[in-house]
Design an enzyme around this catalytic site. Structure first.
Site, PDB file in Angstrom:
ATOM      1  N   TYR A 157       0.846  -1.202   0.000  1.00 12.84           N
ATOM      2  CA  TYR A 157       0.000   0.000   0.000  1.00 12.84           C
ATOM      3  C   TYR A 157       0.880   1.249   0.000  1.00 12.84           C
ATOM      4  O   TYR A 157       0.670   2.179  -0.784  1.00 12.84           O
ATOM      5  CB  TYR A 157      -0.910  -0.016   1.234  1.00 12.84           C
ATOM      6  CG  TYR A 157      -1.648   1.274   1.476  1.00 12.84           C
ATOM      7  CD1 TYR A 157      -2.762   1.633   0.712  1.00 12.84           C
ATOM      8  CD2 TYR A 157      -1.232   2.165   2.477  1.00 12.84           C
ATOM      9  CE1 TYR A 157      -3.423   2.836   0.928  1.00 12.84           C
ATOM     10  CE2 TYR A 157      -1.891   3.363   2.700  1.00 12.84           C
ATOM     11  CZ  TYR A 157      -2.988   3.701   1.922  1.00 12.84           C
ATOM     12  OH  TYR A 157      -3.653   4.885   2.133  1.00 12.84           O
ATOM     13  N   LYS A 161       1.331   4.442  -2.710  1.00  9.36           N
ATOM     14  CA  LYS A 161       1.146   5.860  -2.374  1.00  9.36           C
ATOM     15  C   LYS A 161       2.386   6.673  -2.741  1.00  9.36           C
ATOM     16  O   LYS A 161       2.280   7.827  -3.159  1.00  9.36           O
ATOM     17  CB  LYS A 161       0.792   6.001  -0.892  1.00  9.36           C
ATOM     18  CG  LYS A 161      -0.631   5.528  -0.591  1.00  9.36           C
ATOM     19  CD  LYS A 161      -1.633   6.392  -1.337  1.00  9.36           C
ATOM     20  CE  LYS A 161      -3.048   5.917  -1.270  1.00  9.36           C
ATOM     21  NZ  LYS A 161      -3.984   6.779  -2.015  1.00  9.36           N
TER      22      LYS A 161
HETATM   23  N1  LIG Z   1      -8.543   6.435   5.805  1.00 13.74           N
HETATM   24  C1  LIG Z   1      -7.299   6.775   6.111  1.00 13.74           C
HETATM   25  O1  LIG Z   1      -6.859   6.698   7.269  1.00 13.74           O
HETATM   26  C2  LIG Z   1      -6.387   7.295   5.044  1.00 13.74           C
HETATM   27  C3  LIG Z   1      -5.113   7.785   5.400  1.00 13.74           C
HETATM   28  C4  LIG Z   1      -4.289   8.268   4.407  1.00 13.74           C
HETATM   29  C5  LIG Z   1      -4.695   8.243   3.090  1.00 13.74           C
HETATM   30  N2  LIG Z   1      -5.927   7.745   2.765  1.00 13.74           N
HETATM   31  C6  LIG Z   1      -6.320   7.721   1.374  1.00 13.74           C
HETATM   32  O2  LIG Z   1      -7.528   8.434   1.230  1.00 13.74           O
HETATM   33  C7  LIG Z   1      -8.291   7.895   0.156  1.00 13.74           C
HETATM   34  C8  LIG Z   1      -9.688   7.586   0.615  1.00 13.74           C
HETATM   35  O3  LIG Z   1      -9.633   6.706   1.704  1.00 13.74           O
HETATM   36  P1  LIG Z   1     -10.934   6.393   2.570  1.00 13.74           P
HETATM   37  O4  LIG Z   1     -10.479   5.492   3.634  1.00 13.74           O
HETATM   38  O5  LIG Z   1     -11.654   7.612   2.932  1.00 13.74           O
HETATM   39  O6  LIG Z   1     -11.762   5.599   1.513  1.00 13.74           O
HETATM   40  P2  LIG Z   1     -13.287   5.782   1.175  1.00 13.74           P
HETATM   41  O7  LIG Z   1     -14.070   5.312   2.346  1.00 13.74           O
HETATM   42  O8  LIG Z   1     -13.563   7.143   0.629  1.00 13.74           O
HETATM   43  O9  LIG Z   1     -13.478   4.732   0.071  1.00 13.74           O
HETATM   44  C9  LIG Z   1     -12.920   4.795  -1.194  1.00 13.74           C
HETATM   45  C10 LIG Z   1     -13.999   4.605  -2.218  1.00 13.74           C
HETATM   46  O10 LIG Z   1     -13.366   4.091  -3.383  1.00 13.74           O
HETATM   47  C11 LIG Z   1     -14.220   3.137  -3.964  1.00 13.74           C
HETATM   48  N3  LIG Z   1     -13.433   2.251  -4.801  1.00 13.74           N
HETATM   49  C12 LIG Z   1     -12.621   1.234  -4.418  1.00 13.74           C
HETATM   50  N4  LIG Z   1     -12.077   0.656  -5.491  1.00 13.74           N
HETATM   51  C13 LIG Z   1     -12.531   1.332  -6.576  1.00 13.74           C
HETATM   52  C14 LIG Z   1     -12.326   1.203  -7.975  1.00 13.74           C
HETATM   53  N5  LIG Z   1     -11.543   0.229  -8.457  1.00 13.74           N
HETATM   54  N6  LIG Z   1     -12.938   2.052  -8.791  1.00 13.74           N
HETATM   55  C15 LIG Z   1     -13.764   3.024  -8.310  1.00 13.74           C
HETATM   56  N7  LIG Z   1     -14.018   3.189  -6.995  1.00 13.74           N
HETATM   57  C16 LIG Z   1     -13.394   2.342  -6.136  1.00 13.74           C
HETATM   58  C17 LIG Z   1     -14.876   2.436  -2.798  1.00 13.74           C
HETATM   59  O11 LIG Z   1     -16.076   1.777  -3.190  1.00 13.74           O
HETATM   60  C18 LIG Z   1     -15.098   3.601  -1.845  1.00 13.74           C
HETATM   61  O12 LIG Z   1     -16.366   4.194  -2.053  1.00 13.74           O
HETATM   62  C19 LIG Z   1      -7.512   6.682  -0.331  1.00 13.74           C
HETATM   63  O13 LIG Z   1      -6.755   7.032  -1.464  1.00 13.74           O
HETATM   64  C20 LIG Z   1      -6.598   6.350   0.822  1.00 13.74           C
HETATM   65  O14 LIG Z   1      -5.425   5.697   0.425  1.00 13.74           O
HETATM   66  C21 LIG Z   1      -6.770   7.272   3.713  1.00 13.74           C
END
Ligand SMILES: NC(=O)c1ccc[n+]([C@@H]2O[C@H](COP(=O)([O-])OP(=O)(O)OC[C@H]3O[C@@H](n4cnc5c(N)ncnc54)[C@H](O)[C@@H]3O)[C@@H](O)[C@H]2O)c1
Length: 264
Positions: A157, A161
């Protein structure tokens, strides 16, 4: 304040379907700022809810790792919105948390297919719309894990990133002179449903969570809403010369060294 005005701006948010997720919060944030939205997700039910909440004009089930899905989605953006001012890339897959020497190739490949190739496909489809108007911006959601190591079986992962961050810098250099800015937000741990689901696990609650909080100088997890202001800023004319930046939205996580910490 017209510098920050996003009224009427045409904005794509991919991965907007998860209630309580960052994509959902960003879609609502852009809608409240008056943007015209195009949204996609693989979760059709979730997407339908976000569309209802935001009044998005364009929406589709679209797997960003599938070239034909992405091309069809951006064709409908072009047709219905007539152009594009901002693309916000959000989706990710974290298919398996395990020691690197046990990670199946299929999991590695799936994470790269969505987290890296998916972002590339969306950017490639969005760029002609932006270049045609000589203006536009891309906001990739990166992670603090793209800059420093998380451990705990996150290595694939984290590698995806890092790729997002470097893709951001390369694209910023390629397209800056043609009016397209490319930046990334790098959140630390955000209290999304995905993270909340771990709270019932005693090992996570008692051992992992306290270590996460020690690395967050503001003393709390981030929220999806914390991402909204920085994203609106990057999409606005106020950020006209902000290009190629990986903007930490991490409460000070990347700023702190291993011995650091707020007085408590
Ligand atoms: N949650 C955290 O702690 C965190 C920390 C750092 C970075 N991020 C990053 O933030 C972003 C959002 O994370 P989040 O946890 O809020 O996720 P999120 O809950 O917003 O979910 C991501 C969405 O992407 C959709 N998705 C997954 N695969 C897909 C695909 N192949 N095509 C289209 N849609 C797809 C899912 O159905 C979901 O609705 C990600 O890029 C993640 O790496 C998250």
């Amino acid at each position: 304040m017209s510098l920050f005005d996003l009224a009427g701006r045409r904005v794509v948010v991919t991965g907007a379907g998860a209630n309580g997720g960052i994509g959902h919060a960003l879609a609502i944030g852009f809608a409240r700022a008056g943007a015209r939205l195009a949204l996609c997700d693989i979760d059709e039910e979730g997407l339908a809810r976000t569309v209802e909440e935001t009044g998005a004009e364009v929406f589709a089930r679209c797997d960003i790792s599938v070239e034909a899905d992405v091309e069809a989605f951006f064709a409908s953006v072009r047709e219905k919105l007539g152009g594009l001012d901002a693309l916000v890339n959000v989706p990710f897959v974290f298919s398996r948390r395990c020691p690197p020497h046990e990670l199946p190739l299929a999991d590695w490949e799936r994470m790269f297919a969505v987290n890296v190739t998916g972002y590339f496909l969306c950017i490639r489809a969005a760029l002609p719309l932006m270049l045609a108007q000589g203006k536009g911006c891309v906001i990739n959601i990166g992670s603090n894990a793209g800059e420093t190591a998380l451990g705990r079986g996150a290595f694939a992962y984290s590698a995806t990133k890092s790729a997002v961050h470097q893709m951001t810098r390369e694209l910023a250099v390629e397209y800056g002179a043609r009016g397209v800015r490319v930046n990334a937000l790098a959140p630390a741990q955000v209290l999304t449903p995905g993270l909340a689901a771990h709270m019932d696990n005693p090992h996570f609650r008692d051992n992992v969570l306290p270590r996460i909080l020690m690395g967050l100088p503001m003393g709390r997890l981030l929220t999806p809403e914390d991402m909204v202001g920085p994203a609106l800023f990057l999409a606005s004319d106020a950020a006209a010369c902000v290009n190629g930046v990986i903007l930490p939205v991490d409460g000070g996580n990347l700023a702190m060294n291993a011995g650091g910490g707020a007085p408590r």
